[in-house]
Design a protein around this motif. Structure first.
Motif, mmCIF file in Angstrom:
data_model
loop_
_atom_site.group_PDB
_atom_site.id
_atom_site.type_symbol
_atom_site.label_atom_id
_atom_site.label_comp_id
_atom_site.label_asym_id
_atom_site.label_seq_id
_atom_site.Cartn_x
_atom_site.Cartn_y
_atom_site.Cartn_z
ATOM 1 N N PHE A 167 -6.339 12.781 3.181
ATOM 2 C CA PHE A 167 -7.583 12.350 2.440
ATOM 3 C C PHE A 167 -7.172 11.811 1.150
ATOM 4 N N LEU A 168 -5.860 12.369 0.810
ATOM 5 C CA LEU A 168 -5.172 12.089 -0.659
ATOM 6 C C LEU A 168 -4.769 10.732 -0.828
ATOM 7 N N ASP A 169 -4.606 10.011 0.297
ATOM 8 C CA ASP A 169 -3.938 8.606 0.488
ATOM 9 C C ASP A 169 -5.374 7.517 0.345
ATOM 10 N N GLY A 170 -6.552 8.006 0.092
ATOM 11 C CA GLY A 170 -7.709 7.046 -0.157
ATOM 12 C C GLY A 170 -8.067 6.453 1.026
ATOM 13 N N LYS A 171 -8.320 5.180 0.955
ATOM 14 C CA LYS A 171 -8.641 4.387 1.936
ATOM 15 C C LYS A 171 -7.741 4.018 3.116
ATOM 16 N N MET A 172 -6.311 4.043 2.803
ATOM 17 C CA MET A 172 -5.537 3.907 3.682
ATOM 18 C C MET A 172 -5.255 5.256 4.550
ATOM 19 N N GLY A 173 -5.355 6.387 3.887
ATOM 20 C CA GLY A 173 -5.367 7.384 4.432
ATOM 21 C C GLY A 173 -6.556 7.754 5.741
ATOM 22 N N PHE A 174 -7.675 7.277 5.230
ATOM 23 C CA PHE A 174 -8.897 7.382 6.305
ATOM 24 C C PHE A 174 -8.574 6.503 7.321
ATOM 25 N N ILE A 175 -8.173 5.295 7.119
ATOM 26 C CA ILE A 175 -7.904 4.495 8.446
ATOM 27 C C ILE A 175 -6.926 4.929 9.156
ATOM 28 N N LEU A 176 -5.800 5.443 8.579
ATOM 29 C CA LEU A 176 -4.655 5.752 9.546
ATOM 30 C C LEU A 176 -5.162 7.155 10.074
ATOM 31 N N SER A 177 -5.860 8.125 9.717
ATOM 32 C CA SER A 177 -6.295 9.040 10.196
ATOM 33 C C SER A 177 -7.417 8.591 11.430
ATOM 34 N N VAL A 178 -8.161 7.939 11.224
ATOM 35 C CA VAL A 178 -9.056 7.440 12.420
ATOM 36 C C VAL A 178 -8.414 6.709 13.410
ATOM 37 N N ASN A 189 0.846 -1.275 -0.006
ATOM 38 C CA ASN A 189 -0.005 -0.048 -0.005
ATOM 39 C C ASN A 189 0.967 1.327 -0.029
ATOM 40 N N GLU A 190 0.345 2.306 -0.123
ATOM 41 C CA GLU A 190 1.022 3.778 -0.144
ATOM 42 C C GLU A 190 0.280 4.795 0.688
ATOM 43 N N ALA A 191 1.064 5.425 1.395
ATOM 44 C CA ALA A 191 0.363 6.518 2.177
ATOM 45 C C ALA A 191 1.480 7.556 2.218
ATOM 46 N N THR A 192 1.690 8.723 1.737
ATOM 47 C CA THR A 192 2.779 9.827 1.665
ATOM 48 C C THR A 192 2.215 11.043 2.239
ATOM 49 N N HIS A 193 0.969 11.086 2.712
ATOM 50 C CA HIS A 193 0.446 12.007 3.284
ATOM 51 C C HIS A 193 0.059 11.889 4.899
ATOM 52 N N GLY A 194 -0.767 12.850 5.482
ATOM 53 C CA GLY A 194 -1.311 12.454 6.767
ATOM 54 C C GLY A 194 -0.180 12.150 8.061
ATOM 55 N N ARG A 198 -9.750 16.972 21.895
ATOM 56 C CA ARG A 198 -8.250 16.984 21.325
ATOM 57 C C ARG A 198 -8.219 15.777 20.202
ATOM 58 N N PRO A 199 -8.783 14.565 20.513
ATOM 59 C CA PRO A 199 -8.757 13.485 19.484
ATOM 60 C C PRO A 199 -9.408 14.054 18.063
ATOM 61 N N SER A 200 -10.542 14.824 18.295
ATOM 62 C CA SER A 200 -11.161 15.440 16.967
ATOM 63 C C SER A 200 -10.020 16.302 16.187
ATOM 64 N N TRP A 201 -9.592 17.173 16.819
ATOM 65 C CA TRP A 201 -8.746 17.953 16.288
ATOM 66 C C TRP A 201 -7.524 17.229 15.663
ATOM 67 N N ALA A 202 -6.859 15.976 16.380
ATOM 68 C CA ALA A 202 -5.862 15.220 16.012
ATOM 69 C C ALA A 202 -6.401 14.730 14.378
ATOM 70 N N PHE A 203 -7.544 14.445 14.318
ATOM 71 C CA PHE A 203 -8.020 13.725 13.087
ATOM 72 C C PHE A 203 -8.146 14.603 12.158
ATOM 73 N N PHE A 204 -8.663 15.955 12.378
ATOM 74 C CA PHE A 204 -8.794 16.910 11.279
ATOM 75 C C PHE A 204 -7.501 17.198 10.781
ATOM 76 N N LYS A 205 -6.617 17.359 11.679
ATOM 77 C CA LYS A 205 -5.176 18.097 11.363
ATOM 78 C C LYS A 205 -4.416 17.080 10.249
ATOM 79 N N VAL A 206 -4.632 15.767 10.757
ATOM 80 C CA VAL A 206 -3.684 14.800 9.853
ATOM 81 C C VAL A 206 -4.559 14.402 8.649
ATOM 82 N N TYR A 207 -6.081 14.583 8.658
ATOM 83 C CA TYR A 207 -6.885 14.119 7.258
ATOM 84 C C TYR A 207 -7.105 15.197 6.499
ATOM 85 N N ILE A 208 -7.209 16.718 7.133
ATOM 86 C CA ILE A 208 -7.565 17.476 6.322
ATOM 87 C C ILE A 208 -6.182 18.519 6.038
ATOM 88 N N LEU A 209 -5.777 19.114 7.122
ATOM 89 C CA LEU A 209 -4.502 19.904 7.010
ATOM 90 C C LEU A 209 -3.362 19.377 6.467
#
Length: 252
Positions: free
Chosen positions: A218-229, A117-122, A203-214
């Motif tokens: 989200f550019l890493d697709g399914k893996m990006g969502f899973i890792l952000s959650v 798999n690939e994840a290069t963001h978040g 704090r956890p909600s902010w942590a998710f918003f930071k890595v998934y949005i900022l």
């Protein structure tokens, strides 16, 4: 000509240690500080020409690294984890820096990789880690996320180091559980307080918003969502553990 020792901290890394050592053929010494592995880590490392010293970590990663610095025989040291690989371009830069022998400490770009798999963001976006420096005057402090302390001017190398993060989800969540426990214990020892509303709900909600949005997880697709959650739950769980450490010494 200056020399360099590659210091690898290891425990039960028989699946990684050979490939790791294969990428540091430029080193004058490969030193494996083995936390009493029960697999073939030491045997494989020795067969690759490494010097193996057994030393118990006891949860103190920084102390183990400082022990490695004291054991190293070279003027320069390079820290490397067993699941990391030095690229040929980075290896050439390291050799040039060591031979130049300027009193500097070098940050290296670490790029996270999976096997399939690939994840290069978040959460797994590339970061820089301080890894190459003269041994004299250098030491490491801290348990969970130790800091390398050196008296030298710091600069960056350009070539990448590859980090093969996790082989499977069991390994991922074993580390998740271990690191959240260590983080909570570190916070308690430092006298950190814990608010149920601020630290466990907000704090956890902010942590998710930071890595998934900022940080564009989200550019890493399914893996990006899973890792952000998972990062949401990592943040929450370490504060849950701290909350109950402070409230009832961890007992439910």
């Amino acid at each position: 000509m200056s020399t360099v020792t590659v210091i690898i901290l290891a425990k039960n890394e028989e699946q990684n240690i050979k490939d790791c050592i294969d990428t540091v053929g430029f080193a004058d010494e490969v030193l494996v500080i083995d936390d009493f592995s029960t697999d073939r880590t030491s045997e494989i490392a020795i067969s690759m020409g490494a010097r193996v010293v057994q030393h118990a970590m006891n949860g103190d990663w920084g102390g183990q690294q400082t022990f490695g610095i004291k054991e190293a025989k070279s003027k320069w040291i390079l820290f490397l984890d067993a699941d990391e690989r030095i690229s040929p371009a980075l290896g050439a830069e390291i050799v040039a820096a060591v031979n130049k022998d300027e009193p500097k400490a070098y940050w290296i770009q670490r790029r996270n990789k999976f096997h399939y798999n690939e994840a290069t963001h978040g959460v797994l976006r590339p970061d820089y880690v301080l890894r190459l420096m003269p041994a004299e005057g250098s030491y490491v402090e801290g348990y969970v996320h130790p800091a390398i302390i050196t008296p030298y001017e710091e600069t960056k190398l350009q070539g990448p180091m590859y980090h093969y993060t996790y082989d499977n989800w069991q390994q991922y969540f074993n580390k998740f559980n271990n690191y959240t426990t260590l983080a909570a214990e570190k916070y308690k020892a430092a006298g950190k307080s814990c608010s149920f509303f601020k630290d466990i709900i907000i704090r956890p909600s902010w942590a998710f918003f930071k890595v998934y949005i900022l940080d564009r997880g989200f550019l890493d697709g399914k893996m990006g969502f899973i890792l952000s959650v998972n990062h949401y739950f990592y943040t929450m769980i370490k504060y849950v553990k701290l909350y109950y450490l402070l409230k009832s010494n961890g007992k439910l």
